[in-house]
Design a protein around this motif. Structure first.
Motif, mmCIF file in Angstrom:
data_model
loop_
_atom_site.group_PDB
_atom_site.id
_atom_site.type_symbol
_atom_site.label_atom_id
_atom_site.label_comp_id
_atom_site.label_asym_id
_atom_site.label_seq_id
_atom_site.Cartn_x
_atom_site.Cartn_y
_atom_site.Cartn_z
ATOM 1 N N VAL A 139 64.067 -5.765 -8.164
ATOM 2 C CA VAL A 139 65.522 -5.793 -8.041
ATOM 3 C C VAL A 139 65.928 -6.478 -6.734
ATOM 4 O O VAL A 139 66.877 -7.272 -6.706
ATOM 5 N N LEU A 140 65.199 -6.221 -5.662
ATOM 6 C CA LEU A 140 65.508 -6.867 -4.379
ATOM 7 C C LEU A 140 65.351 -8.380 -4.474
ATOM 8 O O LEU A 140 66.149 -9.134 -3.915
ATOM 9 N N ARG A 141 64.337 -8.837 -5.208
ATOM 10 C CA ARG A 141 64.144 -10.290 -5.378
ATOM 11 C C ARG A 141 65.306 -10.909 -6.158
ATOM 12 O O ARG A 141 65.707 -12.036 -5.896
ATOM 13 N N THR A 142 65.828 -10.170 -7.114
ATOM 14 C CA THR A 142 66.992 -10.658 -7.858
ATOM 15 C C THR A 142 68.210 -10.741 -6.936
ATOM 16 O O THR A 142 68.969 -11.708 -6.994
ATOM 17 N N ARG A 143 68.375 -9.745 -6.090
ATOM 18 C CA ARG A 143 69.503 -9.726 -5.156
ATOM 19 C C ARG A 143 69.366 -10.796 -4.061
ATOM 20 O O ARG A 143 70.363 -11.307 -3.588
ATOM 21 N N HIS A 144 68.142 -11.054 -3.656
ATOM 22 C CA HIS A 144 67.886 -11.962 -2.519
ATOM 23 C C HIS A 144 66.777 -12.947 -2.881
ATOM 24 O O HIS A 144 65.657 -12.837 -2.372
ATOM 25 N N PRO A 145 67.068 -13.914 -3.761
ATOM 26 C CA PRO A 145 66.010 -14.819 -4.227
ATOM 27 C C PRO A 145 65.371 -15.660 -3.119
ATOM 28 O O PRO A 145 64.234 -16.097 -3.270
ATOM 29 N N GLN A 146 66.064 -15.854 -2.003
ATOM 30 C CA GLN A 146 65.516 -16.671 -0.910
ATOM 31 C C GLN A 146 64.810 -15.833 0.163
ATOM 32 O O GLN A 146 64.241 -16.395 1.103
ATOM 33 N N ALA A 147 64.852 -14.524 0.039
ATOM 34 C CA ALA A 147 64.260 -13.664 1.068
ATOM 35 C C ALA A 147 62.747 -13.798 1.091
ATOM 36 O O ALA A 147 62.122 -13.981 0.047
ATOM 37 N N PRO A 148 62.151 -13.713 2.277
ATOM 38 C CA PRO A 148 60.684 -13.761 2.363
ATOM 39 C C PRO A 148 60.054 -12.608 1.588
ATOM 40 O O PRO A 148 60.565 -11.486 1.595
ATOM 41 N N ASP A 149 58.955 -12.898 0.934
ATOM 42 C CA ASP A 149 58.259 -11.908 0.119
ATOM 43 C C ASP A 149 57.900 -10.667 0.937
ATOM 44 O O ASP A 149 58.052 -9.542 0.467
ATOM 45 N N LEU A 150 57.447 -10.885 2.173
ATOM 46 C CA LEU A 150 57.054 -9.749 3.003
ATOM 47 C C LEU A 150 58.252 -8.846 3.300
ATOM 48 O O LEU A 150 58.134 -7.615 3.269
ATOM 49 N N ALA A 151 59.404 -9.418 3.556
ATOM 50 C CA ALA A 151 60.609 -8.621 3.828
ATOM 51 C C ALA A 151 60.974 -7.753 2.624
ATOM 52 O O ALA A 151 61.332 -6.582 2.775
#
Length: 194
Positions: A139-151
Protein backbone atom coordinates in the motif's frame (compact mmCIF):
# COMPACT_ATOMS: atom_id res chain seq x y z
CA UNK A 1 -9.31 -4.93 -5.40
CA UNK A 2 -11.79 -7.66 -6.18
CA UNK A 3 -15.21 -7.66 -4.61
CA UNK A 4 -15.99 -10.49 -2.19
CA UNK A 5 -18.12 -13.32 -3.55
CA UNK A 6 -21.64 -12.80 -2.17
CA UNK A 7 -23.28 -15.89 -3.65
CA UNK A 8 -25.27 -18.10 -1.30
CA UNK A 9 -22.67 -20.85 -1.62
CA UNK A 10 -19.81 -18.46 -0.75
CA UNK A 11 -21.72 -17.04 2.22
CA UNK A 12 -22.47 -20.55 3.51
CA UNK A 13 -18.83 -21.55 3.12
CA UNK A 14 -17.70 -18.44 5.05
CA UNK A 15 -20.25 -19.19 7.78
CA UNK A 16 -19.05 -22.78 8.19
CA UNK A 17 -15.42 -21.64 8.23
CA UNK A 18 -16.37 -19.06 10.85
CA UNK A 19 -18.04 -21.72 13.00
CA UNK A 20 -15.01 -23.99 12.68
CA UNK A 21 -12.69 -21.11 13.55
CA UNK A 22 -14.59 -20.18 16.70
CA UNK A 23 -14.81 -23.83 17.78
CA UNK A 24 -11.10 -24.35 17.19
CA UNK A 25 -10.14 -21.21 19.10
CA UNK A 26 -12.32 -22.24 22.04
CA UNK A 27 -10.76 -25.72 22.08
CA UNK A 28 -7.21 -24.38 21.67
CA UNK A 29 -7.70 -22.06 24.64
CA UNK A 30 -9.52 -24.60 26.80
CA UNK A 31 -7.50 -27.74 26.05
CA UNK A 32 -4.26 -26.48 24.54
CA UNK A 33 -3.15 -26.38 20.94
CA UNK A 34 -1.37 -29.76 20.87
CA UNK A 35 -4.23 -31.52 22.63
CA UNK A 36 -6.84 -30.20 20.18
CA UNK A 37 -7.27 -32.49 17.21
CA UNK A 38 -9.04 -31.86 13.93
CA UNK A 39 -11.52 -34.55 14.97
CA UNK A 40 -12.39 -32.60 18.14
CA UNK A 41 -12.80 -29.34 16.21
CA UNK A 42 -15.09 -30.98 13.67
CA UNK A 43 -17.13 -32.71 16.37
CA UNK A 44 -17.62 -29.40 18.19
CA UNK A 45 -19.63 -28.12 15.21
CA UNK A 46 -21.31 -31.43 14.42
CA UNK A 47 -19.33 -32.47 11.37
CA UNK A 48 -16.91 -35.19 10.44
CA UNK A 49 -13.14 -34.85 10.28
CA UNK A 50 -13.39 -35.44 6.54
CA UNK A 51 -15.77 -32.50 6.17
CA UNK A 52 -13.35 -30.30 8.15
CA UNK A 53 -10.74 -30.92 5.45
CA UNK A 54 -13.08 -29.46 2.82
CA UNK A 55 -12.58 -26.12 4.57
CA UNK A 56 -9.07 -26.28 6.04
CA UNK A 57 -6.00 -28.33 5.16
CA UNK A 58 -4.75 -28.36 8.77
CA UNK A 59 -5.79 -27.06 12.16
CA UNK A 60 -3.05 -24.40 11.77
CA UNK A 61 -4.95 -23.02 8.78
CA UNK A 62 -7.84 -22.08 11.07
CA UNK A 63 -5.66 -19.42 12.71
CA UNK A 64 -4.14 -18.46 9.37
CA UNK A 65 -7.63 -17.62 8.13
CA UNK A 66 -8.09 -15.33 11.12
CA UNK A 67 -4.80 -13.54 10.43
CA UNK A 68 -5.61 -13.25 6.73
CA UNK A 69 -8.99 -11.73 7.57
CA UNK A 70 -7.40 -8.98 9.70
CA UNK A 71 -4.60 -8.43 7.19
CA UNK A 72 -7.03 -8.06 4.26
CA UNK A 73 -9.25 -5.71 6.26
CA UNK A 74 -6.24 -3.59 7.23
CA UNK A 75 -5.10 -3.45 3.59
CA UNK A 76 -8.52 -2.23 2.44
CA UNK A 77 -8.68 0.29 5.27
CA UNK A 78 -5.21 1.64 4.46
CA UNK A 79 -5.96 1.88 0.74
CA UNK A 80 -9.15 3.84 1.50
CA UNK A 81 -7.56 6.37 3.87
CA UNK A 82 -7.30 9.97 2.62
CA UNK A 83 -4.26 10.53 0.39
CA UNK A 84 -3.31 13.68 2.30
CA UNK A 85 -3.30 11.90 5.66
CA UNK A 86 0.14 10.98 7.00
CA UNK A 87 1.12 7.36 6.36
CA UNK A 88 1.71 6.83 10.06
CA UNK A 89 -1.78 7.99 11.05
CA UNK A 90 -3.31 5.94 8.21
CA UNK A 91 -1.45 2.84 9.40
CA UNK A 92 -2.61 3.43 12.97
CA UNK A 93 -6.22 3.66 11.77
CA UNK A 94 -5.75 0.26 10.08
CA UNK A 95 -5.49 -1.32 13.53
CA UNK A 96 -8.81 0.10 14.77
CA UNK A 97 -10.95 -2.87 13.74
CA UNK A 98 -8.53 -5.28 15.42
CA UNK A 99 -8.56 -3.11 18.54
CA UNK A 100 -12.36 -3.15 18.58
CA UNK A 101 -12.34 -6.94 18.29
CA UNK A 102 -10.18 -7.18 21.43
CA UNK A 103 -12.97 -5.39 23.31
CA UNK A 104 -15.70 -7.52 21.77
CA UNK A 105 -14.13 -10.99 21.58
CA UNK A 106 -13.41 -12.63 24.92
CA UNK A 107 -10.94 -14.95 23.24
CA UNK A 108 -8.52 -12.28 21.94
CA UNK A 109 -6.25 -12.10 24.99
CA UNK A 110 -6.17 -15.83 25.80
CA UNK A 111 -5.58 -16.65 22.13
CA UNK A 112 -2.60 -14.30 21.91
CA UNK A 113 -1.29 -15.73 25.17
CA UNK A 114 -1.56 -19.23 23.69
CA UNK A 115 0.16 -18.16 20.45
CA UNK A 116 3.10 -16.67 22.36
CA UNK A 117 3.41 -19.77 24.56
CA UNK A 118 3.22 -22.36 21.76
CA UNK A 119 6.38 -22.55 19.62
CA UNK A 120 4.60 -23.88 16.53
CA UNK A 121 1.95 -21.15 16.69
CA UNK A 122 4.50 -18.46 17.50
CA UNK A 123 6.58 -19.38 14.45
CA UNK A 124 3.54 -19.12 12.23
CA UNK A 125 2.52 -15.90 13.97
CA UNK A 126 5.88 -14.32 13.16
CA UNK A 127 5.49 -15.43 9.55
CA UNK A 128 2.13 -13.65 9.54
CA UNK A 129 3.72 -10.52 11.01
CA UNK A 130 6.00 -10.57 7.96
CA UNK A 131 2.96 -10.89 5.67
CA UNK A 132 1.39 -7.89 7.38
CA UNK A 133 4.59 -5.93 6.79
CA UNK A 134 4.54 -6.91 3.12
CA UNK A 135 0.91 -5.80 2.89
CA UNK A 136 1.82 -2.39 4.32
CA UNK A 137 4.75 -2.17 1.91
CA UNK A 138 2.39 -2.76 -1.02
CA UNK A 139 0.00 0.00 0.00
CA UNK A 140 2.87 2.39 0.77
CA UNK A 141 4.35 1.75 -2.69
CA UNK A 142 1.01 2.62 -4.24
CA UNK A 143 0.87 5.83 -2.21
CA UNK A 144 4.51 6.74 -2.90
CA UNK A 145 5.63 5.13 -6.18
CA UNK A 146 8.87 7.17 -6.25
CA UNK A 147 9.88 6.48 -2.64
CA UNK A 148 13.07 4.50 -2.03
CA UNK A 149 12.41 0.83 -1.40
CA UNK A 150 14.31 0.94 1.89
CA UNK A 151 12.17 3.82 3.19
CA UNK A 152 9.00 1.87 2.39
CA UNK A 153 10.32 -1.27 4.10
CA UNK A 154 11.46 0.60 7.20
CA UNK A 155 8.08 2.32 7.65
CA UNK A 156 6.16 -0.94 7.17
CA UNK A 157 8.50 -2.90 9.45
CA UNK A 158 8.31 -0.16 12.09
CA UNK A 159 4.52 -0.28 12.03
CA UNK A 160 4.46 -4.01 12.58
CA UNK A 161 7.16 -3.85 15.26
CA UNK A 162 5.01 -1.31 17.12
CA UNK A 163 1.92 -3.48 16.78
CA UNK A 164 3.78 -6.57 17.95
CA UNK A 165 5.35 -4.76 20.94
CA UNK A 166 1.90 -3.49 21.92
CA UNK A 167 0.38 -6.97 21.68
CA UNK A 168 3.20 -8.47 23.73
CA UNK A 169 2.76 -5.78 26.40
CA UNK A 170 -0.99 -6.41 26.40
CA UNK A 171 -0.45 -10.11 27.04
CA UNK A 172 2.31 -9.51 29.59
CA UNK A 173 0.04 -7.22 31.63
CA UNK A 174 -2.95 -9.55 31.22
CA UNK A 175 -4.90 -6.87 29.37
CA UNK A 176 -4.62 -4.38 32.23
CA UNK A 177 -4.04 -1.49 29.84
CA UNK A 178 -6.19 -1.16 26.70
CA UNK A 179 -4.37 -2.36 23.61
CA UNK A 180 -5.32 0.86 21.79
CA UNK A 181 -3.28 2.84 24.34
CA UNK A 182 -0.36 0.46 23.95
CA UNK A 183 -0.41 0.74 20.15
CA UNK A 184 -0.57 4.53 20.35
CA UNK A 185 2.31 4.63 22.85
CA UNK A 186 4.46 2.28 20.77
CA UNK A 187 3.82 4.10 17.51
CA UNK A 188 4.43 7.49 19.14
CA UNK A 189 7.90 6.30 20.11
CA UNK A 190 8.74 6.00 16.41
CA UNK A 191 6.80 8.85 14.74
CA UNK A 192 4.29 11.32 16.14
CA UNK A 193 0.69 10.28 15.59
CA UNK A 194 -0.40 13.70 14.34
Amino acid sequence: MSQPDTSLRARKRRAVKGDLTLAAIDLFITNGYDETTVEKIAAAVGMSERTFFRYFATKDDVLEQLSAYWRDLAARTFAERPADESDWVSIRRCFDDFVESTRRDDFALPLLRLIYATPQLYGRHMHNVRRWRQMFEGVLRTRHPQAPDLAIRVKAASAMACMECAREAWVATDGERPIADLIDAAMSEVWPLV
